[in-house]
Write an enzyme that holds these catalytic residues in place. Structure first.
Site, short mmCIF file in Angstrom:
data_model
loop_
_atom_site.label_atom_id
_atom_site.label_comp_id
_atom_site.label_asym_id
_atom_site.label_seq_id
_atom_site.Cartn_x
_atom_site.Cartn_y
_atom_site.Cartn_z
N GLU A 31 7.66 -77.14 -52.77
CA GLU A 31 6.88 -77.59 -53.93
C GLU A 31 5.40 -77.71 -53.55
OE1 GLU A 31 6.54 -81.60 -56.75
OE2 GLU A 31 8.36 -81.24 -55.56
N GLU A 63 11.56 -90.39 -54.38
CA GLU A 63 11.90 -90.08 -55.79
C GLU A 63 12.94 -88.97 -55.85
OE1 GLU A 63 10.45 -87.07 -58.95
OE2 GLU A 63 8.74 -88.16 -58.12
N HIS A 64 12.78 -87.93 -55.04
CA HIS A 64 13.76 -86.85 -55.00
C HIS A 64 15.12 -87.36 -54.55
CE1 HIS A 64 11.43 -82.89 -55.33
NE2 HIS A 64 10.54 -83.83 -55.57
N HIS A 79 7.06 -89.92 -52.94
CA HIS A 79 7.51 -88.74 -53.68
C HIS A 79 8.83 -88.20 -53.15
CE1 HIS A 79 7.36 -84.27 -54.51
NE2 HIS A 79 7.40 -84.80 -55.71
#
Length: 455
Positions: free
Chosen positions: A154, A77-78, A74
């Protein structure tokens, strides 16, 4: 009259699907290619509008991560929207916006995907930019440190500040004891805190290569022209040796596992029940996965399904409740029942769990009716008709199947295989899989207020 109406609706929807399929088939066809470097390209021509969706799927997600290293997929991905050798941070998105494209990305347990919806004549731009970040990503310590803070924020918003988020995360960790599906996609907080930029560089080098990628294109394109573009932009990229990936099977015994949470900011009690079940990749007999989908529909397939009609509107033991199952994962998944007891009627978590077991036992004793299955099949047909109207839904379906090792052609067989399921087969999977030995339970209760001492 009601039975006739149900079957009549099923027949009408079947006719609608046939008509839709004929119209769809007249403007679409699907082509599959593999470049010499191992990149798989799947192109579905759909000429109803001059737009295209372009997706790049990497076969890597949270289920590929190990203890102490969760969250890597994840966070990467950023970082894919940051610097490359040819692009500055944010430039990918700025270029896409300048041509009117919408774009984003997501990470799941089994895959990481990047997608754009844009004018069909801009597809070459999408390929050029995706090839650049597939091969030339630059992960600087400074950008990594900044983006890691974004991810931790997040996580705080999605999990730490939400009692339901905490409960569901702990529920999955309890239910999955032999596979990494017990790890959150966003990562455990302590793993995020200890993550280093070098960890991410190694992850990128291990998994982001053309022989671990699937490019899915759906829209107003010519398949051979798309192949030429893919060969031009992705073809020169070198394949890499990939880590060995093992099948994911879960522990099914020796008994139920339970976790109880009390949280101060929880407003309502909640119940999560998960039964470990096979998926298309792990089932010894594929029909069982389709029967499990039908079982989910019998319990929670709309207003007239059993949970809604008997637990929410009937006995009112639940203020809300549902069931869910998906066979589209890399390893064994969960058949989930969840709900909130109707405390205003005096019911608690134990009452709701007992009510769920009553529904399970009823199905084990007596198979569902043909009318119930007809209703579910009508819903499936409606969903298929809707999906064919969306190029993004079509691409998502293709990418999901291919990223877990299945073929996109599985979707073409879906309706026939679901329609072939009998009431007795639904009963059989309920008897076989909805058992205490396969069960994990999580309960969430509001934490009682601390008594204030009086003088």
């Amino acid at each position: 009259m009601r039975t006739f109406g149900l079957w009549g609706r099923f027949a009408s929807l079947l006719a609608l699907l046939v008509a839709s399929s004929l119209s769809y088939a007249a403007t679409s066809s699907t082509h599959e290619y593999v470049l010499p470097n191992g990149l798989k390209l799947i192109v579905r021509e759909d000429h109803r509008a001059p737009v295209v969706v372009s997706q790049v799927w990497y076969r890597v997600g949270a289920s590929y991560e190990s203890a102490g290293h969760t969250g890597l997929s994840h966070v990467l991905e950023h970082m894919m929207f940051k610097d490359t050798k040819q692009l500055d941070t944010g430039e990918f998105s700025r270029i896409m916006a300048s041509v009117g494209a919408t774009e984003n990305a997501f990470t799941s347990r089994d895959a990481t995907a990047y997608y754009q919806v844009l004018a069909a004549n801009r597809l070459a731009l999408s390929f050029e930019l995706e090839a650049e970040r597939m091969h030339n990503l630059v992960i600087s310590d400074e950008e990594f440190a900044r983006e890691l803070q974004v991810v931790m924020e997040e996580r705080r918003q999605r999990v730490e500040d939400r009692p339901a988020g905490i409960a569901y995360e702990r529920f999955l960790a309890t239910a999955h004891q032999a596979s990494p599906y017990g790890n959150p996609v966003i990562g455990w907080q302590q793993d995020l805190e200890s993550m280093q930029a070098e960890d991410l560089r190694r992850w990128y080098q291990a998994w982001y290569s053309p022989n671990n990628a699937i490019v899915v294109v759906v829209g107003d394109v010519d398949a051979e022209e798309v192949l030429q573009l893919a060969s031009r932009y992705f073809g020169p990229l070198s394949a890499r040796e990939l880590p060995v990936v093992k099948p994911l099977f879960e522990i099914n015994s020796p008994g139920a596992r339970r976790i109880a949470l009390e949280l101060e900011n929880a407003r309502l009690p909640s119940l999560y029940m998960g039964f470990n079940v096979p998926v298309l990749n792990t089932a010894s007999e594929a029909w069982e996965t389709y029967a499990l989908r039908m079982l989910s529909g019998v319990l929670d397939g709309g207003y007239s399904a059993r949970i809604e009609s008997e637990l929410v509107r009937g006995s009112e033991v639940a203020s809300s409740a549902g069931a869910g199952y998906s066979p589209f994962s890399r390893g064994d998944n969960l058949f989930i029942l969840n709900g909130v007891p109707n405390t205003q009627k005096g019911y608690n978590l134990e009452d709701l769990e007992a009510a769920f077991w009553e529904q399970i036992e009823a199905l084990k004793q007596t198979p569902p009716t043909q009318q119930e299955l007809a209703r579910i099949k009508a819903q499936v047909i409606s969903s298929l008709v809707y999906e064919k109207d969306s190029i993004s839904s079509q691409a998502q379906q293709i990418g999901t199947l291919e990223s877990i090792g299945q073929s996109w052609r599985v979707a073409d067989q879906e309706l026939d295989l679901l329609s072939a399921i009998t009431p007795e087969q639904v009963q059989q999977v309920a008897q076989k899989y909805l058992t205490p030995e396969r069960l994990a339970v999580a309960t969430l209760r509001p934490k009682p207020a601390t008594d204030v001492a009086t003088q």
